[in-house]
Design a protein around this motif. Structure first.
Motif, PDB file in Angstrom:
ATOM      1  N   TYR A  44      55.198 -27.376 -62.865  1.00 50.88           N
ATOM      2  CA  TYR A  44      56.209 -26.322 -63.027  1.00 50.88           C
ATOM      3  C   TYR A  44      57.493 -26.699 -62.295  1.00 50.88           C
ATOM      4  N   SER A  48      60.938 -26.817 -64.082  1.00 50.52           N
ATOM      5  CA  SER A  48      61.614 -25.549 -63.816  1.00 50.52           C
ATOM      6  C   SER A  48      63.095 -25.505 -64.210  1.00 50.52           C
ATOM      7  N   VAL A  52      63.572 -22.223 -66.370  1.00 47.80           N
ATOM      8  CA  VAL A  52      64.361 -21.131 -65.801  1.00 47.80           C
ATOM      9  C   VAL A  52      65.785 -21.144 -66.351  1.00 47.80           C
ATOM     10  N   ASN A  64      64.527 -31.367 -58.613  1.00 40.94           N
ATOM     11  CA  ASN A  64      63.266 -30.691 -58.924  1.00 40.94           C
ATOM     12  C   ASN A  64      62.356 -31.562 -59.782  1.00 40.94           C
ATOM     13  N   SER A 118      63.329 -19.413 -58.139  1.00 41.38           N
ATOM     14  CA  SER A 118      62.323 -20.334 -58.676  1.00 41.38           C
ATOM     15  C   SER A 118      61.883 -21.340 -57.620  1.00 41.38           C
ATOM     16  N   ASN A 119      62.842 -21.930 -56.921  1.00 42.87           N
ATOM     17  CA  ASN A 119      62.497 -22.919 -55.906  1.00 42.87           C
ATOM     18  C   ASN A 119      61.767 -22.295 -54.721  1.00 42.87           C
ATOM     19  N   ALA A 122      58.167 -21.443 -55.992  1.00 46.81           N
ATOM     20  CA  ALA A 122      57.398 -22.677 -56.207  1.00 46.81           C
ATOM     21  C   ALA A 122      57.126 -23.385 -54.881  1.00 46.81           C
TER      22      ALA A 122
END
Length: 143
Positions: A44, A48, A52, A64, A118-119, A122
């Protein structure tokens, strides 16, 4: 030539016991779920930017992709060779922590809220699964 008088190192009782303990630690359903979650977290993280929608910010997107692939490869090695790789769960923890702070460090400008959220999520999941993997290794070494 004479035959060796001692058994090969891979037949040493301590090595065999270590392998048996590692097999027992990783064969439980909880351990397998943690390993699967860790692998999915890395996949993911790598995908991402496109999931995202912040692939336009190329520095964070490339970051990422690289960190996610590294995390997935790192935790992917735990399954087949846990007795030799469980100590690397601390490196996975560092990658998770780095993922949390990376949106503010990688580039000098602010990213979209979705990228930061998101980061952070995750990275937090990566930290939790890395700690769970380390705990499995420590519990195995104590017992």
């Amino acid at each position: 030539m004479t035959a060796p008088t001692s058994p090969r190192i891979d037949q040493h009782p301590d090595i065999l016991a270590l392998r048996a303990h590692s097999e027992a630690a990783t064969s439980t359903p909880v351990a397998q779920a943690v390993e699967a979650l860790a692998l999915l977290c890395g996949v993911y993280l790598a995908a991402s930017p496109w999931i995202v929608g912040f692939s336009g910010t190329s520095t964070l997107a490339i970051h990422n992709l690289i960190v996610g692939a590294a995390f997935a490869c790192l935790v992917g090695g735990f399954g087949p060779a846990y007795e030799r790789t469980h100590a690397m769960s601390w490196a996975a923890l560092c990658l998770g922590a780095w993922t949390i702070i990376s949106p503010w460090v990688v580039s000098g400008h602010a990213f979209a809220t979705a990228a930061v959220v998101s980061n952070v999520i995750a990275g937090a999941v990566a930290c939790l699964v890395a700690l769970a993997l380390a705990r499995m290794g420590m519990a195995r070494s104590r017992g």
